[in-house]
Design an enzyme around this catalytic site. Structure first.
Site, PDB file in Angstrom:
ATOM      1  N   ARG A 106     -50.028 -16.793 -11.381  1.00 18.87           N
ATOM      2  CA  ARG A 106     -50.001 -17.502 -12.662  1.00 18.87           C
ATOM      3  C   ARG A 106     -50.990 -16.799 -13.581  1.00 18.87           C
ATOM      4  NH1 ARG A 106     -50.533 -23.700 -14.602  1.00 18.87           N
ATOM      5  NH2 ARG A 106     -48.396 -23.589 -13.852  1.00 18.87           N
ATOM      6  N   HIS A 133     -41.593 -19.617 -17.060  1.00 20.82           N
ATOM      7  CA  HIS A 133     -42.094 -20.534 -16.024  1.00 20.82           C
ATOM      8  C   HIS A 133     -40.911 -20.911 -15.118  1.00 20.82           C
ATOM      9  CE1 HIS A 133     -44.660 -23.151 -13.956  1.00 20.82           C
ATOM     10  NE2 HIS A 133     -44.792 -24.150 -14.806  1.00 20.82           N
ATOM     11  N   GLN A 136     -40.657 -23.983 -12.569  1.00 19.92           N
ATOM     12  CA  GLN A 136     -40.577 -25.307 -13.211  1.00 19.92           C
ATOM     13  C   GLN A 136     -39.114 -25.715 -13.440  1.00 19.92           C
ATOM     14  OE1 GLN A 136     -43.179 -27.588 -14.331  1.00 19.92           O
ATOM     15  NE2 GLN A 136     -41.411 -28.916 -14.569  1.00 19.92           N
ATOM     16  N   ASP A 228     -42.721 -30.298 -24.227  1.00 21.05           N
ATOM     17  CA  ASP A 228     -43.868 -29.634 -23.588  1.00 21.05           C
ATOM     18  C   ASP A 228     -44.998 -29.658 -24.621  1.00 21.05           C
ATOM     19  OD1 ASP A 228     -45.527 -28.001 -22.042  1.00 21.05           O
ATOM     20  OD2 ASP A 228     -44.440 -26.142 -22.494  1.00 21.05           O
ATOM     21  N   CYS A 269     -42.660 -31.169 -18.413  1.00 20.89           N
ATOM     22  CA  CYS A 269     -43.166 -30.372 -17.287  1.00 20.89           C
ATOM     23  C   CYS A 269     -44.567 -30.799 -16.887  1.00 20.89           C
ATOM     24  CB  CYS A 269     -43.126 -28.891 -17.636  1.00 20.89           C
ATOM     25  SG  CYS A 269     -44.009 -28.492 -19.165  1.00 20.89           S
ATOM     26  N   ARG A 297     -41.590 -30.304  -8.059  1.00 17.33           N
ATOM     27  CA  ARG A 297     -42.199 -28.961  -8.076  1.00 17.33           C
ATOM     28  C   ARG A 297     -42.463 -28.505  -6.639  1.00 17.33           C
ATOM     29  NH1 ARG A 297     -45.055 -26.913 -11.960  1.00 17.33           N
ATOM     30  NH2 ARG A 297     -44.297 -24.993 -11.007  1.00 17.33           N
TER      31      ARG A 297
HETATM   32  N1   CP Z   1     -46.010 -28.045 -14.849  1.00 19.91           N
HETATM   33  C1   CP Z   1     -46.976 -27.240 -14.396  1.00 19.91           C
HETATM   34  O1   CP Z   1     -46.817 -26.022 -14.216  1.00 19.91           O
HETATM   35  O2   CP Z   1     -48.146 -27.879 -14.132  1.00 19.91           O
HETATM   36  P1   CP Z   1     -49.530 -27.183 -13.764  1.00 19.91           P
HETATM   37  O3   CP Z   1     -49.992 -26.421 -14.973  1.00 19.91           O
HETATM   38  O4   CP Z   1     -50.445 -28.335 -13.409  1.00 19.91           O
HETATM   39  O5   CP Z   1     -49.310 -26.259 -12.591  1.00 19.91           O
HETATM   40  N1  NVA Z   2     -46.195 -24.273 -22.002  1.00 13.82           N
HETATM   41  C1  NVA Z   2     -47.210 -24.797 -21.126  1.00 13.82           C
HETATM   42  C2  NVA Z   2     -46.602 -25.145 -19.790  1.00 13.82           C
HETATM   43  C3  NVA Z   2     -47.547 -25.784 -18.817  1.00 13.82           C
HETATM   44  C4  NVA Z   2     -46.896 -26.072 -17.509  1.00 13.82           C
HETATM   45  C5  NVA Z   2     -48.325 -23.792 -20.985  1.00 13.82           C
HETATM   46  O1  NVA Z   2     -48.046 -22.605 -20.832  1.00 13.82           O
HETATM   47  O2  NVA Z   2     -49.495 -24.202 -21.033  1.00 13.82           O
END
Ligand code: CP
Ligand code: NVA
Length: 314
Positions: A106, A133, A136, A228, A269, A297
């Site tokens: 990530r 992502h 997700q 989101d 999400c 998830r």
């Molecule tokens: N939805 C999601 O990716 O959550 P986190 O940022 O907590 O991993």
């Molecule tokens: N768009 C958001 C998604 C978090 C799961 C981010 O990148 O912070």
């Protein structure tokens, strides 16, 4: 279906049947877990979890999913390794590839998750980048399948920052799986034209549809409304600008009303900033769905690891 040895970097790389296979495998693993049955398909496998950005759901899903299947997860946070600033991504990838059987990443750049896959020689899974992502989307689609019994033909409307990682990945997934997908966002936050064209090609194959619009009337007939955060991780300095742009696109009772349906569900999400992209009222009304989605998830991420690295016959 054999997905052994494959990385999971973006849904672009997966055929609709492969996506469906991952969803079905996740449903199997979920049903087993509910009966208290976990497996051993990742026994002896060591999995690196690289996190340049924070995470609750993704980190916990990889950790629990891995341990449930007998593997060993190792968390490598942003202050633990020197990825890309004192050691090149290529070199870290080659080291980790000698020690680990799989790597989750990530972080910021999509290019880095791609380099990790290229140089490590082991399956690499994208746990979120600025651009995509993909894990997700599997959780979102499993949730839709549980609620509606199907994916193709459902109308899914993403409201908000239409060019963020979620909008991009939902568009790819929806186009591949035959959904009627809408991005409802101000023009300055529309997705890149090149990605929209690619998704239109996928939609032609699947019988799906892609619409990008500023008009809130486009929520009419939606089976699900998705939103989101207005500022993704790393964009916190854009808060004032985004609030000004996106306030007319808040998911609230009036917007839900415009679907003209009682059966429309709300998805997010998470994490959510209540009072911004969604009202507390709507969030709480659909809390059951949203937390099913969060739980999913884990089941879907487990499925990705099991399918690409584990021993499991389905
Ligand atoms: N939805 C999601 O990716 O959550 P986190 O940022 O907590 O991993
Ligand atoms: N768009 C958001 C998604 C978090 C799961 C981010 O990148 O912070």
């Amino acid at each position: 279906m054999n997905l052994k040895g494959r990385s999971f970097l973006t849904l672009k790389d997966y055929a609709p049947e492969e996506i469906m296979y991952l969803l079905d495998l996740a449903a199997d693993l979920k049903a087993k877990k509910k009966q208290g049955i976990t497996g051993n398909s990742l026994k002896g496998k060591n999995i690196a979890l690289i996190f340049e950005k924070p995470s609750t759901r993704t980190r916990c899903s990889f950790t629990i999913g891995c341990i449930d299947e007998g593997g060993h997860p190792e968390y490598l946070g942003k202050d633990d390794i020197q990825l890309g600033y004192k050691e090149s991504v290529e070199d870290t990838a080659r080291v980790l590839g000698r020690m680990f059987d799989g790597i989750e990443f990530r972080g910021f750049k999509q290019e880095n998750v791609e380099k990790l896959a290229k140089y490590s020689g082991v399956p690499v899974w994208n746990g979120l980048t600025d651009e995509y992502h993909p894990t997700q989307i599997l959780a979102d689609f499993l949730t839709l399948k549980e609620r509606f019994g199907k994916l193709a033909g459902l109308k899914l409307v993403f409201v908000g920052d239409g060019r963020n990682n979620m909008a991009n990945s939902l568009m790819i997934g929806s186009a591949k799986m035959g959904l009627d997908f809408v991005i409802l966002a101000p023009k300055s936050l529309w997705p890149a034209g090149e990605l929209v064209s690619l998704c239109e090609e996928y939609a032609k194959q699947s019988g799906g549809k892609i619409t990008i619009t500023e008009d809130t009337a486009a929520v009419a007939g939606a089976d699900a409304i998705y939103t989101d955060v207005w500022c993704s991780m790393g964009e916190e300095d854009k808060a004032a600008e985004r609030i000004a742009l996106l306030s007319p696109y808040q998911v609230n009772a009036a917007l839900m009303e415009k679907t003209g349906k009682d059966s429309t569900i709300f998805l997010h999400c998470l994490p959510a900033v209540k009072g911004k992209e969604v009202t507390e009222e709507i969030f709480e009304k659909f809390a059951d769905v949203v937390f099913d989605e969060a739980e999913n998830r884990m089941h879907t991420i487990k499925a990705v690891m099991v399918a690409t690295l584990g021993e499991y016959d389905r």
